[in-house]
Enzyme design. Structure first.
Site, PDB file in Angstrom:
ATOM      1  N   VAL A 294      54.569 -88.418  78.319  1.00 19.65           N
ATOM      2  CA  VAL A 294      54.885 -88.672  76.910  1.00 19.65           C
ATOM      3  C   VAL A 294      56.279 -89.290  76.804  1.00 19.65           C
ATOM      4  CG1 VAL A 294      55.400 -87.547  74.704  1.00 19.65           C
ATOM      5  CG2 VAL A 294      53.355 -86.891  75.993  1.00 19.65           C
TER       6      VAL A 294
ATOM      7  N   ILE B  36      56.472 -93.074  77.475  1.00 21.97           N
ATOM      8  CA  ILE B  36      56.049 -93.934  76.379  1.00 21.97           C
ATOM      9  C   ILE B  36      56.986 -93.802  75.183  1.00 21.97           C
ATOM     10  CG2 ILE B  36      54.114 -94.524  74.873  1.00 21.97           C
ATOM     11  CD1 ILE B  36      53.722 -95.014  77.928  1.00 21.97           C
ATOM     12  N   GLU B  37      57.490 -92.594  74.952  1.00 26.13           N
ATOM     13  CA  GLU B  37      58.370 -92.384  73.802  1.00 26.13           C
ATOM     14  C   GLU B  37      59.728 -93.063  73.983  1.00 26.13           C
ATOM     15  OE1 GLU B  37      58.036 -91.079  70.910  1.00 26.13           O
ATOM     16  OE2 GLU B  37      56.204 -89.887  70.963  1.00 26.13           O
ATOM     17  N   SER B  38      60.389 -92.818  75.106  1.00 22.62           N
ATOM     18  CA  SER B  38      61.782 -93.251  75.265  1.00 22.62           C
ATOM     19  C   SER B  38      62.052 -93.992  76.556  1.00 22.62           C
ATOM     20  CB  SER B  38      62.706 -92.030  75.212  1.00 22.62           C
ATOM     21  OG  SER B  38      62.493 -91.210  76.369  1.00 22.62           O
TER      22      SER B  38
ATOM     23  N   TYR C  51      48.505 -95.371  71.409  1.00 27.60           N
ATOM     24  CA  TYR C  51      49.484 -94.455  72.008  1.00 27.60           C
ATOM     25  C   TYR C  51      48.844 -93.526  73.038  1.00 27.60           C
ATOM     26  CZ  TYR C  51      52.882 -90.525  71.880  1.00 27.60           C
ATOM     27  OH  TYR C  51      53.769 -89.518  72.184  1.00 27.60           O
TER      28      TYR C  51
END
Length: 736
Positions: A127, A130-132, A244
């Site tokens: 996660v 993909i997030e940061s 996502y």
């Protein structure tokens, strides 16, 4: 959560003794994160969310790829495989994958361990990819920040503070805990990991609404289950969210097929291993770095949430993260360095107060400052609850609802709602009530005392409901993790049928640093509201309520302690040694916590050292001290390493405990234990919101323990150890 182009703000400060240093004001570096692929690389195609057979790879460029290695239990779709192809075979995708996988090497071990502790899929780690892009300083145009991209409202929900001197969304350990807690809640609510991930991206309300829309479009029953791929197919989710989940799944698949795709990281970063220490607010980071024998830059890397050159906050202790191998050196060196620092004359004005929270809660006045005396009305002594009008909270966590109205008598009543302490304090369907009664204002104090006695009986019934509910959840968790039989046996011996706490299930620690305040019967999980209706102005009633109801509800008669026993469960792979002792009196709590740390703590305890150091008798050593109104139970568990046996492990523990009781700790050991206890107390305060515990209750309890840390001496610790580790109440369980 928003997955957009991120802005990486680089925080840098010159080392000095000035009060603060600002966040760098230069233009932020633009970091293109994988969300750009949604728009630029992967247009929508017909059949994107068609489910595929994981064992039948139909993509020629990915021959030999195994899609079933990921532990993320989500269905495989065509869009997922398109992202696998992108990350695994295209130049732009391979570069993006490698950069994020390389940065992950710093944090991967820590995050995966936290996920294992919660029995969650380890591939949820991605996660953050993909997030940061595994950049703790990443900030999106939407205002999300940190490894897991919390927006301010979600950060506040999970206890991540945001202030001019700190942004806990950027913290590695705290943000990881918050993200895992949020994902666990979403999974419990929605029932699958792909729906949980979708909700993490766009919010659970949006996903629940999308599920209703999909049921209508598909002509399903109102409560019929709906899968993520159905929501995506029906285009009832935001387009970003529909991409996502496949992106995360694809990243995990590529990570498990790196050798095939020639994407191995041959020079990973060193893994970050975290320890923490409690340090007074306002302490210079340079001083802590000196004590730890590390650079200030390294200290900042472990604390990316600190935005100035000092420990944030205005009073009390704050947690500072350190490299694990620097902990002992820091504990030994920092007190002396801080004493020398305090003796130096101030070189710059201090703009915020730095006070010890158990001494004073008021800012320190400068010498030239004069306080204007004014006649002010008496202030309320009760703490208001912002989310509940006309409601206040006492120091022990009880709520008081005051309804002012013209009346000669005061109506008193009470309601106890049993809530789930592991699931955002949601009610579990059990409510208990105390019969209403009336009292004249002049007789209110004795009426409150009588109400307390009656309330204690009702609380006992509510506590039974709570223990039964929590025990079911704990059994399910430890049935999967292992060790359930050991703790069931310990609980049965510690709380036999005649014991008021019979049925409670003691648990092993899920975090080896969190070993001090695991409570079988948390009073804050019995949401008790006392309602007073009548002519009762809040400014005049606070002290009376605190006197009558604010202390802990300790039973009048303490249950008989468990006798010494030994239980064999049909195997000798593991050993659990527990000790039952009386409930801790407030004046004895600090010494007891220090004694337990000195005996059993994984980083400090003599028993742990006896098992793990030198001959390495055992692995997987953990410990906990659990407090409850009717008993205190501490324990240590270990798995012996061949050729050693459970008898060798028991002998090592007994020897360490006997040595502590006979000789006590050295001055250096006691100082280190004091530092670890301050750290544990600071962690309890900081974790209160994440655990949905009333902060006032936590502050009251930790303040009481913390206020005596300096005055407890070796004699006090030895006395406490004799009570905690009494042989006549020792419980030994072997099994495996």
């Amino acid at each position: 959560m928003r997955v957009l182009t991120a802005l990486a703000f680089l925080v840098s400060c010159a080392e000095s003794s000035s009060e603060t240093c600002p966040v760098a004001s230069s233009a932020p570096e633009i970091v293109t994160e994988p969300a750009a692929f949604v728009e630029a690389e992967q247009p929508d195609l017909a059949g994107d969310f068609e489910l595929l057979d994981p064992s039948a790879n139909t993509t020629p460029s990915l021959e030999g790829l195994v899609t079933t290695l990921s532990d993320l239990p989500v269905p495989l779709t065509r869009l997922t495989m398109r992202y696998v192809e992108h990350f695994g075979t295209t130049d732009k995708g391979r570069q993006a994958f490698f950069e994020r996988f390389h940065r992950a090497s710093k944090y991967r071990e820590h995050i995966e361990r936290k996920l294992r502790d919660r029995d969650m899929p380890e591939d949820l780690l991605w996660v953050a990819a993909i997030e940061s892009g595994f950049n703790p300083q990443a900030v999106s145009p939407a205002g999300a920040a940190g490894l897991f991209q919390f927006v301010p409202v979600t950060a506040e929900r999970f206890g991540l503070g945001i202030a001019p001197d700190i942004d806990e969304r950027r913290a590695i350990t705290k943000a990881t805990d918050a993200a895992i807690e949020y994902l666990a809640i979403l999974h419990d609510q929605l029932g699958s990991w792909d729906l949980a991930l979708a909700a993490y991206n766009c919010g659970e309300g949006r996903v629940l609404e999308a599920m209703d829309h999909a049921r209508n479009k598909l002509k399903l029953d109102p409560n019929a289950p709906v899968a993520f791929h159905q929501l995506a197919e029906q285009k009832v989710l935001p387009r970003e969210t529909a991409h996502y989940v496949p992106m995360i799944h694809a990243f995990a698949i590529v990570a498990h097929n790196r050798e095939l795709l020639v994407l191995d990281d041959e020079q990973p970063y060193d893994s970050m291993h975290f320890a923490e220490i409690a340090v007074p607010s306002g302490t210079r980071l340079g001083l802590i770095a000196k004590a730890a024998d590390i650079s200030t830059a390294t200290l900042r890397e472990y604390n990316p949430d600190f935005l100035t050159d000092r420990v944030p906050g205005v009073r009390g202790d704050q947690l500072v993260q350190l490299p694990l191998d620097a902990l002992e050196h820091t504990l030994a060196a920092l007190p002396a360095l801080m004493e020398r620092e305090a003796e130096r004359p101030a070189t710059a004005p201090v703009s915020s107060a730095i006070v010890d929270e158990h001494v004073d809660d008021k800012p320190i006045e400068s010498k030239g400052e004069k306080k204007e005396k004014k006649d002010t009305p008496p202030k309320p002594t009760l703490e208001a609850v912002s989310s509940r009008p006309n409601t206040y909270i006492l120091s022990n966590g009880l709520f008081v609802e005051l309804k002012e109205e013209a009346s000669e008598a005061v109506d008193l009543s009470a309601t106890i709602v049993v809530v789930d302490p592991t699931n955002e304090r949601k009610p579990i369907g059990k409510t208990h009530k105390l019969e209403p009664r009336k009292a004249q204002p002049a007789e209110l104090q004795p009426a409150l005392v009588t109400l307390r006695k009656d309330l204690q009986k009702v609380l006992a019934d509510a506590a039974d409901d709570l223990r039964s509910h929590v025990a079911v959840r704990r059994r399910g968790f430890y049935a999967r993790k292992g060790g359930l039989e050991l703790f069931e046996a310990l609980s049965a011996k510690a709380f036999p049928e005649s014991h008021p706490m019979h049925g409670a299930l003691l648990v092993g620690t899920t975090d080896r640093d969190d070993d001090l305040f695991l409570e079988t019967e948390p009073p804050w999980a019995l949401e008790t509201t006392i309602t007073l209706k009548g002519n009762i102005p809040v400014e005049h009633i606070g002290s009376a309520l605190e006197r009558a109801l604010g202390s802990a509800f300790v039973p009048d008669k303490i249950a008989k302690l468990a006798a010494s026993s030994r239980t064999a469960l049909g195997g000798e792979r593991d050993i659990l040694i527990g000790w039952a002792s009386p409930p801790l009196k407030p004046e004895d709590e600090t010494a007891a916590h220090l004694a337990f740390l000195l005996a059993c703590h994984p980083k400090l305890g003599s028993a742990h050292k006896g098992l793990r150091h030198g001959r390495s008798i055992a692995a997987d050593v953990s410990c906990a001290l659990e407090l409850a109104p009717q008993s205190t139970v501490g324990w240590i568990t270990a798995t012996p390493i061949e050729p050693f046996t459970v008898a060798d492990a028991e002998k090592a523990v007994d020897s360490a405990i006997a040595n502590l009781v006979a000789h006590g700790p050295t001055d250096a050991e006691l100082d280190a234990a004091r530092g670890m206890l301050r750290t544990a107390l600071a962690r309890e305060r900081e974790m209160a919101k994440l655990r949905h515990i009333p902060k006032s209750w936590v502050v009251s309890n930790t303040r009481r323990v913390r206020s005596r840390i300096k005055e407890v001496d070796t004699v006090d610790v030895v006395s406490a150890a004799k009570v905690l580790f009494a042989k006549e109440h020792r419980i030994v369980v072997t099994g495996g």
